[in-house]
Design an enzyme around this catalytic site. Structure first.
Site, PDB file in Angstrom:
ATOM      1  N   THR A  58       0.711  -1.155   0.018  1.00 58.94           N
ATOM      2  CA  THR A  58      -0.129   0.243   0.048  1.00 58.94           C
ATOM      3  C   THR A  58       0.734   1.230   0.037  1.00 58.94           C
ATOM      4  OG1 THR A  58      -1.862  -1.098   0.900  1.00 58.94           O
ATOM      5  CG2 THR A  58      -1.634   1.389   1.482  1.00 58.94           C
ATOM      6  N   SER A 104       1.541  -7.301  -1.045  1.00 61.48           N
ATOM      7  CA  SER A 104       2.423  -8.322  -0.427  1.00 61.48           C
ATOM      8  C   SER A 104       1.563  -9.710  -0.380  1.00 61.48           C
ATOM      9  CB  SER A 104       2.647  -7.968   1.064  1.00 61.48           C
ATOM     10  OG  SER A 104       1.465  -7.995   1.898  1.00 61.48           O
ATOM     11  N   THR A 135       1.969  -4.562   4.243  1.00 61.29           N
ATOM     12  CA  THR A 135       1.661  -4.993   5.468  1.00 61.29           C
ATOM     13  C   THR A 135       1.024  -6.172   5.873  1.00 61.29           C
ATOM     14  OG1 THR A 135      -0.564  -3.888   5.752  1.00 61.29           O
ATOM     15  CG2 THR A 135       1.397  -2.423   6.238  1.00 61.29           C
ATOM     16  N   ASP A 136       0.312  -6.839   4.889  1.00 62.97           N
ATOM     17  CA  ASP A 136      -0.552  -7.872   4.954  1.00 62.97           C
ATOM     18  C   ASP A 136       0.354  -9.310   5.432  1.00 62.97           C
ATOM     19  OD1 ASP A 136      -2.746  -6.644   4.618  1.00 62.97           O
ATOM     20  OD2 ASP A 136      -3.017  -7.537   2.469  1.00 62.97           O
TER      21      ASP A 136
HETATM   22  N1  LIG Z   1      -1.403  -1.982   3.794  1.00 68.44           N
HETATM   23  C1  LIG Z   1      -1.012  -2.877   3.101  1.00 68.44           C
HETATM   24  O1  LIG Z   1       0.121  -2.834   2.689  1.00 68.44           O
HETATM   25  C2  LIG Z   1      -1.970  -3.943   2.577  1.00 68.44           C
HETATM   26  C3  LIG Z   1      -1.615  -4.409   1.036  1.00 68.44           C
HETATM   27  N2  LIG Z   1      -2.766  -5.218   0.569  1.00 68.44           N
HETATM   28  C4  LIG Z   1      -0.360  -5.027   1.090  1.00 68.44           C
HETATM   29  O2  LIG Z   1      -0.019  -5.808   1.937  1.00 68.44           O
HETATM   30  O3  LIG Z   1       0.427  -4.971   0.179  1.00 68.44           O
END
Ligand SMILES: NC(=O)C[C@H](N)C(=O)O
Length: 378
Positions: A58, A104, A135-136
């Site tokens: 993200t 991710s 973050t995932d």
């Molecule tokens: N906040 C994030 O980065 C979530 C995103 N879907 C990822 O993990 O790439």
């Protein structure tokens, strides 16, 4: 026309024999400028060298408009991302590299090994490394890196964001700025893999994503290590690394041209869980992790199916906190012969990675159990 670079110097002030020269001051100015540049460049050269590795997430995403905080796409390069942070040239020297640019959820073993190589290749020439990541699955990559790279005291800092770069109050630039400052700070040395998000610094080995949406998305029951406030990181403890973390030495050539680890599947247990799932997984996978209902609790029929297999089966837990101890395994008294392993504090997804690493090294069940036992903290 006045030439400011020309200066009249009187050599003999006597009026009759008045003698003077006209000299250009340009060379002085040039000399001074060059001297100043040399000093600043010397100062710059002594600043810590930080490598930034971009992988996506993200933090590297764009939405359709500034109110969109869902349904966005990874679309921002690491270079563009770095353009959005405050000037950092007085803090460190930066080099960056785009390893990939994906959400991710799409990080697989091939990319994981690319990140492993990106970090390994930078260890000798940099004072700190920052990895931008979605973050995932950030906690999984951070755990994998802590378990496989011996980076000594070098700070390795993972960072992500919860809002896309285009949103109002995007958190990515500040998180990235903080991560770079953390990586460049000598107080960050000797602390293992760090995660910098939402002003908090945590251990990558223990961190878990606990909120799918909010800026405060990560939680770590083992405690935050520090806090970032007004251009500075403040640590609560002296440098410390996770106790009992087993380091696996990987040889990249073993994973080429097919970058795959032995396949391990996770079953999420629930009321009325079908015991036959265990048989199905055992036919196709090299290992199994079960997110058990409590501290290792599963229906008797499922325990029986597990003990009937030859593949290693790790009992982990659905609960975010707490641990699964050896004594809660089925047949604890026969633990030397059985194929079940307790996950300790590890989540199912980190248990999966640890079991894959044990299988990669062809560890026996007892050796793998010792590795997991280390996670208990001794
Ligand atoms: N906040 C994030 O980065 C979530 C995103 N879907 C990822 O993990 O790439």
């Amino acid at each position: 026309m006045v030439n400011d670079n020309l200066e009249i110097k009187t050599i003999c002030p006597d009026a009759e024999k008045s003698l003077f020269t006209i000299e250009s001051t340009e060379s002085d100015i040039q000399r001074e400028t060059e001297a100043f540049a040399a000093v600043t460049s010397d100062q710059h050269n002594t600043l810590p060298r930080i490598k930034i590795l971009g992988t996506g997430g993200t933090i590297a995403s764009k939405g359709a408009d500034s109110s969109q905080t869902a349904g966005y796409h990874v679309d921002l390069s690491i270079q563009e991302l770095l353009e959005s942070i405050p000037d950092i040239s007085g803090v460190c020297q930066i080099e960056y590299e785009q390893l990939c640019n994906v959400d991710s959820k799409d990080i697989n073993e091939e990319i994981l090994l690319r990140i492993y190589k990106g970090i390994s290749d930078s260890l000798q020439s940099f004072d700190g490394i920052v990895i931008t990541h979605g973050t995932d699955t950030l906690a999984e990559t951070a755990f994998f890196i802590e378990s496989t790279i011996d980076f000594g005291d070098l700070p390795v800092v993972f960072v992500g964001s919860m809002r896309p770069s285009t949103s109002v109050s995007a958190d990515g630039p500040m998180n990235l700025y903080q991560a770079i400052c953390i990586a460049a700070d000598s107080k960050s040395r000797g602390r293992g893999v760090l995660v910098s998000l939402n002003d908090q610094v945590s251990a990558g080995y223990y961190i878990t994503k606990t909120n799918a949406n909010s800026l405060d998305s990560f939680n770590v029951r083992q405690g935050y290590l520090g806090n970032f406030f007004n251009n500075e990181v403040h640590y609560y403890y002296p440098p410390v690394k996770p106790l009992g973390c087993h380091k696996f030495k990987l040889r990249l050539e073993e994973y080429m041209p097919t970058p795959r680890f032995p396949e391990v599947c996770i079953i999420y247990a629930h009321q009325s869980v079908d015991p036959e799932l265990v048989d199905l997984v055992a036919k196709r996978y090299k290992g199994l992790v079960i997110a058990t209902m409590g501290a290792g609790s599963l229906p008797k029929a499922v325990n029986e199916r597990c003990l009937a297999q030859t593949i290693p089966i790790v009992y982990s837990k659905r609960s975010m906190d707490g641990m699964v101890p050896n004594v809660n395994l089925p047949h604890p008294l026969e633990e030397k012969t059985s194929n079940v392993i307790a996950s300790g504090y590890l989540s199912p997804e980190k248990s999966r990675i640890l079991l894959q690493l044990c299988l990669t090294k062809s560890y026996t069940i007892q050796e793998a159990r010792n590795v997991f036992y280390g996670v208990y903290g001794g």
